[in-house]
Enzyme design. Sequence first.
Site, short mmCIF file in Angstrom:
data_model
loop_
_atom_site.label_atom_id
_atom_site.label_comp_id
_atom_site.label_asym_id
_atom_site.label_seq_id
_atom_site.Cartn_x
_atom_site.Cartn_y
_atom_site.Cartn_z
N ASP A 292 5.44 -17.03 -17.74
CA ASP A 292 5.57 -16.08 -18.67
C ASP A 292 4.25 -15.97 -19.48
O ASP A 292 3.61 -15.02 -19.91
CB ASP A 292 6.89 -15.93 -19.71
CG ASP A 292 8.02 -15.52 -19.09
OD1 ASP A 292 7.66 -14.89 -17.77
OD2 ASP A 292 9.28 -15.58 -19.33
N ASN B 263 4.02 -18.10 -8.13
CA ASN B 263 4.07 -19.52 -7.94
C ASN B 263 3.81 -19.99 -6.70
O ASN B 263 4.07 -19.09 -5.68
CB ASN B 263 5.01 -20.06 -8.58
CG ASN B 263 6.42 -20.05 -8.13
OD1 ASN B 263 6.57 -19.86 -6.82
ND2 ASN B 263 7.42 -19.87 -8.88
N LEU B 264 3.39 -21.09 -6.27
CA LEU B 264 3.19 -21.65 -4.98
C LEU B 264 4.30 -21.35 -4.01
O LEU B 264 4.30 -20.96 -3.09
CB LEU B 264 2.61 -23.10 -4.86
CG LEU B 264 2.20 -23.67 -3.56
CD1 LEU B 264 1.05 -22.89 -3.13
CD2 LEU B 264 1.98 -25.14 -3.62
N GLU C 128 6.76 -19.08 -4.46
CA GLU C 128 7.00 -17.69 -3.90
C GLU C 128 5.93 -17.14 -2.95
O GLU C 128 6.17 -16.59 -2.23
CB GLU C 128 6.96 -16.88 -5.22
CG GLU C 128 8.09 -17.26 -6.21
CD GLU C 128 7.94 -16.85 -7.51
OE1 GLU C 128 8.67 -16.55 -8.43
OE2 GLU C 128 6.57 -16.31 -8.13
#
Length: 477
Positions: A265, A196-197, A199
């Site tokens: 997920d 994600n952004l 991370e």
Amino acid sequence: MIKLDVPRFDTARILVVGDLMLDRYWHGDTNRISPEAPVPVVKVDNIEDSPGGAANVALNIAALGAACSLSGVIGEDTTGEILTQALQSAGIQCDFQRSQSKPTITKLRVLSRHQQLIRLDFEENFTQQDTGQLANKISFLLKGADLVIFSDYQKGTLHDIAGLIRMVRSAGIPILVDPKGEDFSKYKGATLLTPNLSEFEIIVGKCATEEELVNRGQQLIKDLDLQALLVTRGEHGMSLIRPGEKGLHFPARARDVFDVTGAGDTVISVLAASMGTGLALPEAVALANIAAGIAVSKVGTIAVSGPELRREVNNEGETGRGVLSREQLIQVVADAKANGEKVAFTNGCFDIIHAGHVGYLQDARQQADRLIVALNDDASVRRLKGEGRPINPLDRRMAVVAGLESVDWVVSFEEDTPVPLLEVLQPDVLIKGGDYAIGEVVGADLVQGYGGEVKVLSFLDNCSTTGIVEKIKQEKK
């Protein structure tokens, strides 16, 4: 031009490896405060268990209809048995290593009136002693896999993920990784990462623009020997980054966001299952983006099924053409561009549709994959053409134009020029009919300023609405 179809997921075989968890929910009413401490008393009347972590990824894949096998570590405990039974009942092939000293990871949430009051985690990170047989299990499961997902929650199951990636890569099988942590070097050699952004920015630093995001992503791809990165960006959708190519930015698809739990997920599951059928990466990402929109519109961690995804895609296909509001048009144009489609734009009054209009719009459609026709509203036509015009009101004019095979989207504007529409849509090609120099076309400087094209096409000779109106008037005299 990308045509989006939902593939036969039952032809894909996906292996998921990672941190297994059981998500447990205790539900009940709260009517009083405990006399022992200033905390609410919850009278538990319902207990709900569901697979979490890598197990939820596997459940999502099975819900699509794809064949799924799953490996990871659980404890020698009742919780592990509950988790295994839930997965096997969904048709998932389970091959777990059991730890003799550590429990199955469990997240217990206590809820009352749809509010989470507390979460209790039962877990101890797994070590090499707990995962010693995992590589052998994965090696066996690889024989029936089209693609492997590593789902990393930093609980220790994937402490030797670098070695596992080398093993899978040597077998020639694509690898998707849902990464975690501040060191992505351990994922070197994977096919694609799906951070994600937040991370992503932990690794590469803050990205002020999409251009900066793509440039830093391409450098990370080079450093880690990847083939692609998919950065999920919440309400801003997701960005697919590949070496040497422009970034593809997919806008968020959710109409209403109720719960983002498990959306990541869903993305990696649909992406993997789609790629496992042989679908190209951009199309697979487009499907994953649609599935994420479905997932966040539901409450709780609920898998998106194959038929549900197919219905959503089919519904979009049925409503993907015709008369749209400005807001709807902005969305579909963004989607078209993200899918690599070229968008053309033209505008006019289109009061009485004649052969000149039809031929012109057919020619305009040949300039791009999609054609937008913007119509002046009635007041705007009156200001341009004088009293007595338009002959046909806006709703009828839009319906006729939308019925032409060459036209994809029809929108109206109340301004005297389409410049405000051009500013928000930024079409690839601006088209005008008539005897104009390109510099005389309204909006030409704007479109050329962001790198678009401007083209002038001719109407058929002796065809004009004004001419038709004048001829009718003459015949009535």
